[in-house]
Design an enzyme around this catalytic site. Structure first.
Site, PDB file in Angstrom:
ATOM      1  N   GLY A 225     -21.200   5.746  -1.468  1.00 31.63           N
ATOM      2  CA  GLY A 225     -20.170   6.226  -2.391  1.00 31.63           C
ATOM      3  C   GLY A 225     -20.107   5.311  -3.593  1.00 31.63           C
ATOM      4  O   GLY A 225     -21.095   4.698  -3.986  1.00 31.63           O
ATOM      5  N   HIS A 226     -18.903   5.180  -4.142  1.00 36.12           N
ATOM      6  CA  HIS A 226     -18.739   4.383  -5.363  1.00 36.12           C
ATOM      7  C   HIS A 226     -19.235   2.957  -5.179  1.00 36.12           C
ATOM      8  O   HIS A 226     -19.944   2.425  -6.016  1.00 36.12           O
ATOM      9  CB  HIS A 226     -17.262   4.353  -5.772  1.00 36.12           C
ATOM     10  CG  HIS A 226     -16.775   5.689  -6.243  1.00 36.12           C
ATOM     11  ND1 HIS A 226     -16.194   6.602  -5.409  1.00 36.12           N
ATOM     12  CD2 HIS A 226     -16.801   6.247  -7.468  1.00 36.12           C
ATOM     13  CE1 HIS A 226     -15.888   7.685  -6.098  1.00 36.12           C
ATOM     14  NE2 HIS A 226     -16.240   7.494  -7.349  1.00 36.12           N
ATOM     15  N   VAL A 227     -18.850   2.323  -4.058  1.00 35.05           N
ATOM     16  CA  VAL A 227     -19.242   0.921  -3.857  1.00 35.05           C
ATOM     17  C   VAL A 227     -20.659   0.823  -3.302  1.00 35.05           C
ATOM     18  O   VAL A 227     -21.470   0.023  -3.785  1.00 35.05           O
ATOM     19  CB  VAL A 227     -18.268   0.198  -2.893  1.00 35.05           C
ATOM     20  CG1 VAL A 227     -18.662  -1.263  -2.755  1.00 35.05           C
ATOM     21  CG2 VAL A 227     -16.834   0.300  -3.379  1.00 35.05           C
TER      22      VAL A 227
ATOM     23  N   LYS B 180       0.857  -1.187   0.000  1.00 32.03           N
ATOM     24  CA  LYS B 180       0.000   0.000   0.000  1.00 32.03           C
ATOM     25  C   LYS B 180       0.890   1.232   0.000  1.00 32.03           C
ATOM     26  O   LYS B 180       1.962   1.231   0.622  1.00 32.03           O
ATOM     27  CB  LYS B 180      -0.864   0.017   1.261  1.00 32.03           C
ATOM     28  CG  LYS B 180      -2.104   0.861   1.135  1.00 32.03           C
ATOM     29  CD  LYS B 180      -3.217   0.100   0.459  1.00 32.03           C
ATOM     30  CE  LYS B 180      -4.471   0.916   0.309  1.00 32.03           C
ATOM     31  NZ  LYS B 180      -5.563   0.131  -0.272  1.00 32.03           N
TER      32      LYS B 180
ATOM     33  N   TYR C  21     -23.328   2.667  -3.423  1.00 26.87           N
ATOM     34  CA  TYR C  21     -24.453   2.913  -4.337  1.00 26.87           C
ATOM     35  C   TYR C  21     -24.596   1.758  -5.337  1.00 26.87           C
ATOM     36  O   TYR C  21     -25.706   1.278  -5.604  1.00 26.87           O
ATOM     37  CB  TYR C  21     -24.259   4.247  -5.065  1.00 26.87           C
ATOM     38  CG  TYR C  21     -25.555   4.781  -5.636  1.00 26.87           C
ATOM     39  CD1 TYR C  21     -26.410   5.557  -4.864  1.00 26.87           C
ATOM     40  CD2 TYR C  21     -25.945   4.473  -6.942  1.00 26.87           C
ATOM     41  CE1 TYR C  21     -27.616   6.023  -5.357  1.00 26.87           C
ATOM     42  CE2 TYR C  21     -27.151   4.942  -7.450  1.00 26.87           C
ATOM     43  CZ  TYR C  21     -27.982   5.721  -6.655  1.00 26.87           C
ATOM     44  OH  TYR C  21     -29.174   6.170  -7.156  1.00 26.87           O
TER      45      TYR C  21
ATOM     46  N   GLY D  30     -23.134   4.331   3.821  1.00 26.40           N
ATOM     47  CA  GLY D  30     -22.229   4.963   2.861  1.00 26.40           C
ATOM     48  C   GLY D  30     -22.626   4.645   1.434  1.00 26.40           C
ATOM     49  O   GLY D  30     -22.567   3.501   1.006  1.00 26.40           O
TER      50      GLY D  30
HETATM   51  P1  NAD Z   1     -16.309   6.598  -1.411  1.00 26.10           P
HETATM   52  O1  NAD Z   1     -15.449   7.651  -0.820  1.00 26.10           O
HETATM   53  O2  NAD Z   1     -16.747   6.704  -2.816  1.00 26.10           O
HETATM   54  O3  NAD Z   1     -17.640   6.428  -0.522  1.00 26.10           O
HETATM   55  C1  NAD Z   1     -17.710   6.554   0.852  1.00 26.10           C
HETATM   56  C2  NAD Z   1     -19.098   7.121   1.148  1.00 26.10           C
HETATM   57  O4  NAD Z   1     -19.331   7.077   2.560  1.00 26.10           O
HETATM   58  C3  NAD Z   1     -19.273   8.573   0.722  1.00 26.10           C
HETATM   59  O5  NAD Z   1     -20.452   8.702  -0.035  1.00 26.10           O
HETATM   60  C4  NAD Z   1     -19.368   9.323   2.046  1.00 26.10           C
HETATM   61  O6  NAD Z   1     -20.192  10.491   1.959  1.00 26.10           O
HETATM   62  C5  NAD Z   1     -19.993   8.282   2.924  1.00 26.10           C
HETATM   63  N1  NAD Z   1     -19.792   8.465   4.360  1.00 26.10           N
HETATM   64  C6  NAD Z   1     -18.763   9.091   5.008  1.00 26.10           C
HETATM   65  N2  NAD Z   1     -18.966   9.049   6.326  1.00 26.10           N
HETATM   66  C7  NAD Z   1     -20.134   8.390   6.532  1.00 26.10           C
HETATM   67  C8  NAD Z   1     -20.879   8.016   7.691  1.00 26.10           C
HETATM   68  N3  NAD Z   1     -20.456   8.332   8.930  1.00 26.10           N
HETATM   69  N4  NAD Z   1     -22.043   7.349   7.516  1.00 26.10           N
HETATM   70  C9  NAD Z   1     -22.478   7.017   6.295  1.00 26.10           C
HETATM   71  N5  NAD Z   1     -21.815   7.343   5.160  1.00 26.10           N
HETATM   72  C10 NAD Z   1     -20.655   8.005   5.283  1.00 26.10           C
HETATM   73  O7  NAD Z   1     -15.542   5.231  -1.158  1.00 26.10           O
HETATM   74  P2  NAD Z   1     -15.780   3.839  -1.893  1.00 26.10           P
HETATM   75  O8  NAD Z   1     -14.816   3.718  -3.009  1.00 26.10           O
HETATM   76  O9  NAD Z   1     -17.236   3.641  -2.128  1.00 26.10           O
HETATM   77  O10 NAD Z   1     -15.262   2.833  -0.764  1.00 26.10           O
HETATM   78  C11 NAD Z   1     -16.048   2.602   0.407  1.00 26.10           C
HETATM   79  C12 NAD Z   1     -15.259   1.732   1.360  1.00 26.10           C
HETATM   80  O11 NAD Z   1     -14.933   0.491   0.729  1.00 26.10           O
HETATM   81  C13 NAD Z   1     -13.911   2.333   1.807  1.00 26.10           C
HETATM   82  O12 NAD Z   1     -13.654   1.912   3.137  1.00 26.10           O
HETATM   83  C14 NAD Z   1     -12.901   1.680   0.881  1.00 26.10           C
HETATM   84  O13 NAD Z   1     -11.607   1.597   1.463  1.00 26.10           O
HETATM   85  C15 NAD Z   1     -13.510   0.293   0.729  1.00 26.10           C
HETATM   86  N6  NAD Z   1     -13.135  -0.398  -0.516  1.00 26.10           N
HETATM   87  C16 NAD Z   1     -13.416   0.162  -1.702  1.00 26.10           C
HETATM   88  C17 NAD Z   1     -13.076  -0.512  -2.879  1.00 26.10           C
HETATM   89  C18 NAD Z   1     -13.392   0.073  -4.233  1.00 26.10           C
HETATM   90  O14 NAD Z   1     -13.355  -0.671  -5.227  1.00 26.10           O
HETATM   91  N7  NAD Z   1     -13.723   1.355  -4.333  1.00 26.10           N
HETATM   92  C19 NAD Z   1     -12.451  -1.767  -2.821  1.00 26.10           C
HETATM   93  C20 NAD Z   1     -12.191  -2.322  -1.563  1.00 26.10           C
HETATM   94  C21 NAD Z   1     -12.545  -1.625  -0.407  1.00 26.10           C
END
Ligand code: NAD
Length: 354
Positions: free
Chosen positions: A183-185, A81, A187, A181
């Protein structure tokens, strides 16, 4: 670039490489936790950390998680990382990521980077100007690439189906899932779960996104705090790490926890607390591997159907983990850890391609 002896950690990393860009003032570290199974692969996180130490601690934890995740997903990669401590105020973002790319290049293929929290496809485009040991670039010609989040969501949905059958003897169409949450995942996960017939509850600070989920999926919207003690079947943490601490675990009324967030357990013993409360915790580093599988496919030149097949394999690994947990009298978290550590320990030593 300088190399330092790593701090003590639950499993010591092979190497910690520090990064400093004099032009922008950015600093950071690249942690190569393990290269036993192949190049240390794991994204680059860019954040306003309070100190270099805070950035290093985060990188150590995340790199170890990547080693476990890659081993469990049966990928020919070790775990690593990068964490960049962003400077305050304005800075030249393109220059910063080109400097980071030069540090990655100096590692000669022992570390492969990609996006993570706080970095984008554009940032990786800058890294790619300096090194080819980078993924997460735009997809082209039927090849994997771009945003890995939909693949992560698919893996979580597959694992959740297995967990719900195992713990509740039910299908996703029978249960209520609370997604923390959007976000990307999160939704993308809601889209899949809605298609599979699950009832949804969501928590998301961006109210317009929560409203969109209510409109599109008929989801009920709650505060994040209320969600953690709501009467639900499944909790899917898809926002922050360390969400499962003594207080939240004591208050949970879900039967299954299965979500994408990395490092959901505030401490290892939370896995035992969850089991004591008869809550099936699906290990985060097992269920959220879809994104890194897509990144691996991009880097190694697989085609999109190969990626899909491997992501769907997450369901099988969830079943194997539950079987090993039952056999060993262990929690699924500890069983998954043991499977991954066995793979790393028994890996034939191999040369890492430059
Ligand atoms: P992202 O930043 O797109 O989404 C995170 C979402 O959480 C945002 O919409 C944010 O507004 C919301 N959020 C923040 N604080 C909050 C709270 N207290 N309550 C509810 N919602 C809250 O991130 P992502 O890419 O969707 O990733 C989400 C998680 O999954 C992260 O922990 C990331 O490390 C993990 N992850 C992501 C991937 C990937 O492919 N993107 C892969 C493995 C792990």
């Amino acid at each position: 670039m300088s190399r330092t002896a790593p701090d003590a950690h639950s499993l010591p990393p092979e190497e910690v490489v520090s990064f400093h860009d004099a032009d922008t003032g950015a600093s950071g570290v690249i942690v190569l936790h393990s290269t036993a199974l192949g190049p240390a692969a794991g994204g680059c996180r860019a954040w306003h950390y309070a100190s270099d130490r805070a950035a290093t601690v985060d990188a150590l934890r995340l790199a170890e998680g990547m080693a476990l995740k890659n081993a469990l997903a049966d990928l020919p990669f070790g775990g690593g990382k990068a964490v960049i401590r962003l400077p305050q105020g304005d800075f030249d973002r393109a220059a910063l990521f080109r400097a980071f790319g030069r540090t990655v290049r100096e590692l000669k293929g022992r570390y492969v980077t990609a996006e993570d929290v706080g970095t984008s496809v554009e940032d990786m485009g800058m890294v790619a100007r300096e090194t080819h040991h980078v993924a997460g670039l735009p997809a082209s010609g039927g090849r994997p690439g771009g945003d890995p989040s939909p693949w992560t969501a698919l893996g979580v949905a597959q694992a959740m189906q297995v967990a719900v059958r195992h713990r509740l003897g039910a299908e996703l169409s029978d249960v209520t899932v609370a997604v923390q949450g959007l976000g990307h995942v999160g939704y993308a996960l809601c889209e899949l779960l809605h298609e599979m017939g699950a009832r949804l509850i969501v928590a998301e600070p961006r109210s317009e996104v929560a409203a969109r989920a209510a409109d599109r999926f008929g989801a009920m919207v709650m505060s994040s705090r209320a969600l953690l003690s709501a009467r639900i079947d499944v909790l899917a943490p898809c926002a922050l790490g360390a969400v499962l601490d003594a207080e939240t675990v004591a208050g949970l009324r879900a039967s299954v926890v299965c979500g994408a967030a990395n490092n959901q357990l505030a401490s290892e013993d939370m896995a035992d607390r969850l089991a004591e409360r008869d809550i099936l915790y699906a290990p985060d580093f097992l269920v959220n591997a879809g994104g890194i599988i897509n990144v691996a496919g991009e880097y190694l030149g697989w085609r999109a159907p190969d990626v899909r097949k491997r992501v769907q394999g997450i369901a099988l690994r969830m079943e194997e983990t539950l079987a090993r947990a039952a056999r060993d009298g262990a929690t699924p978290h500890h069983a998954a850890r043991a499977i991954a550590q066995d793979r790393i320990a028994h890996a034939p030593r191999q040369a890492v391609a430059a």
